[in-house]
Each structure stands twice: as structure tokens, then as C-alpha cells.
Scaffold this active site. Sequence first.
Site, PDB file in Angstrom:
ATOM      1  N   ASP A  67     -53.421  50.643  -9.673  1.00 30.15           N
ATOM      2  CA  ASP A  67     -53.793  49.869  -8.492  1.00 30.15           C
ATOM      3  C   ASP A  67     -54.846  48.808  -8.807  1.00 30.15           C
ATOM      4  O   ASP A  67     -55.384  48.756  -9.924  1.00 30.15           O
ATOM      5  CB  ASP A  67     -54.298  50.802  -7.376  1.00 30.15           C
ATOM      6  CG  ASP A  67     -55.238  51.889  -7.904  1.00 30.15           C
ATOM      7  OD1 ASP A  67     -55.851  51.713  -8.971  1.00 30.15           O
ATOM      8  OD2 ASP A  67     -55.351  52.929  -7.245  1.00 30.15           O
ATOM      9  N   ASN A 135     -59.880  62.601   0.009  1.00 30.76           N
ATOM     10  CA  ASN A 135     -58.891  62.841   1.074  1.00 30.76           C
ATOM     11  C   ASN A 135     -57.500  63.129   0.506  1.00 30.76           C
ATOM     12  O   ASN A 135     -56.526  63.132   1.243  1.00 30.76           O
ATOM     13  CB  ASN A 135     -58.839  61.632   2.015  1.00 30.76           C
ATOM     14  CG  ASN A 135     -58.382  60.354   1.299  1.00 30.76           C
ATOM     15  OD1 ASN A 135     -58.190  60.354   0.073  1.00 30.76           O
ATOM     16  ND2 ASN A 135     -58.213  59.276   2.034  1.00 30.76           N
ATOM     17  N   HIS A 137     -55.875  61.258  -1.673  1.00 31.71           N
ATOM     18  CA  HIS A 137     -55.077  60.104  -2.097  1.00 31.71           C
ATOM     19  C   HIS A 137     -54.831  60.142  -3.604  1.00 31.71           C
ATOM     20  O   HIS A 137     -55.650  60.649  -4.370  1.00 31.71           O
ATOM     21  CB  HIS A 137     -55.682  58.771  -1.623  1.00 31.71           C
ATOM     22  CG  HIS A 137     -56.883  58.286  -2.369  1.00 31.71           C
ATOM     23  ND1 HIS A 137     -57.828  57.478  -1.795  1.00 31.71           N
ATOM     24  CD2 HIS A 137     -57.323  58.491  -3.647  1.00 31.71           C
ATOM     25  CE1 HIS A 137     -58.761  57.212  -2.685  1.00 31.71           C
ATOM     26  NE2 HIS A 137     -58.485  57.807  -3.801  1.00 31.71           N
ATOM     27  N   GLU A 142     -53.065  56.414   0.742  1.00 33.84           N
ATOM     28  CA  GLU A 142     -54.026  57.119   1.585  1.00 33.84           C
ATOM     29  C   GLU A 142     -53.351  58.162   2.472  1.00 33.84           C
ATOM     30  O   GLU A 142     -52.176  58.027   2.837  1.00 33.84           O
ATOM     31  CB  GLU A 142     -54.764  56.110   2.480  1.00 33.84           C
ATOM     32  CG  GLU A 142     -55.625  55.113   1.693  1.00 33.84           C
ATOM     33  CD  GLU A 142     -56.943  55.690   1.182  1.00 33.84           C
ATOM     34  OE1 GLU A 142     -56.998  56.894   0.859  1.00 33.84           O
ATOM     35  OE2 GLU A 142     -57.923  54.930   1.096  1.00 33.84           O
TER      36      GLU A 142
END
Length: 245
Positions: A67, A135, A137, A142
Site C-alpha cells: 500500500d 482493528n 486490517h 479496513e
Amino acid sequence: MKVIVTGSYDESCAVVAGMIRDLVNEKPACKLGLATGGTPVPIYKKLIEMNKAGEVDFSQVHTVNLDEYCGIPGTHDQSYRYFMDTNLFNHINIDKANTYVAKGMGDFEANAAELESKVREGGAADLQLLGIGNNGHIAFNEASDHLISVAHIETLTESTINANARFFEKKEDVPTKAITMGMGDIMAAKCVVLVATGLAKVPAIKGLVMDDVITTQNPSTMLKMHENAVVVIDKELADAVGYKA
Ligand code: PGA
């Protein structure tokens, strides 16, 4: 999916660096999917040492990164291109022309399409390295009510922005969008290696290793469907989530 529990985070990094070294020695022109963030830094340090010691040769390796932030150029010290250059590529004998990190500037949709084409070029990655967000991800996919299969633009959650604020002068400087590989891109890798450490990762790792549930609210849980996924955690994290090997 398999879980490896090591004695320490340093041992986790040594195990993963060893996996990468062995793969490159077995297949010198392999394709590696690489990750940024705090977690892989010691893994890259070990690979640099191994390269300098003549234990591994990166001259034919191709890499594609997971990313990149939208809105900052590759010269920015918080861009993932800059991260990869300074934490790994500048210090090993890789041909930079064979390393790909998505562009963070210009036409973001076109940049995402280019990332997708690089994921596919030459076939699936032999090994995809992953960290995990607090979280759950993976890359910047996400937690949400849906996930996206291919490379795309993702709006970062408050949890991710807060977690990454430590790398920027102030929270407002953290980009709010990123270009990321999609879930299908990650799942297509021949082998996926996820490394996690630290108590902030307890809820995400609990969801990943303690049951058989797959949920888009913890994207990492998709790895349960991958035959050749390995989760590497240290004893401290394993104990905190209640995982018994
Ligand atoms: P970290 O980030 O390695 O800095 O904890 C992991 C991630 O967000 O994927």
C-alpha cells in the site's frame, strides 16, 4: 492457516527473515509482497545483515508493496516508498527497478489500477509479508461491513489514523486515504506470513487465532481460508489472547 508462537518478538523477526532468506535461496527470481509499519523493521534489518554476510542474494528478486498513502510523494519521509528505500532497498543488492510501491500522487484511481497490474504481473507473489492493524486490517483493508477484492482507494479509519499518528509530527498530518492491495490480491499469494507483537494487537489477534469465524469486521480473519498462511506471534501476545499452541 498455521500459528507459530516464538519466545520473543526478536525471535519472530528472525524466524520470518529466515523464511524469506530460504525462499530467495531456493528461488532467486522470486516475487515478494512487502509491508511497511513498525513491525517489519527488525525483519528488514536482519535481511540486510544476511545480505551483507553473503547469505542471501536479492539481485533477481521482484517486490510489490501492499500500500501507499494518498497525497504524499515518494520523497516524503512518511511515504512507503521512502520507508522501503531507507529500511531495506538502499542496503541490499536489489535492483530498485524491480521494486514497486504504488504512487501516492497524481491520479489515485490510475495508481490503484497500476498496483493491481503489478500484483498480477509475473503471477502470484511467492510470499506476502503482513502486519496487522489494531482493528484487524491487513494492508489498508479496513474493518467494515464489506471488503474489496482488488487494489483500490481506502478511507482510513480513526483507529488507523490514531495508530499511525506516532510517525507524523501531528495527527492532522496523517493522510486520510491510501491506495491498497485488495483482499483477493493478498489471498492470491502462494504463502502469506503475518507478524504481530504488542498488546494493542490483542483484539485483532484474538479474532484471528482463537476461533473459526470469518468477519469483515476483522479483515485478517480471511486468512483462515488460506492454506498456506502463517501467523507469527510471540509468547507475550499469545498468552495475552489465551492462545495455546
Ligand atoms: P504496525 O502496523 O506494524 O506499525 O503495528 C501494522 C499495520 O497497520 O498493518
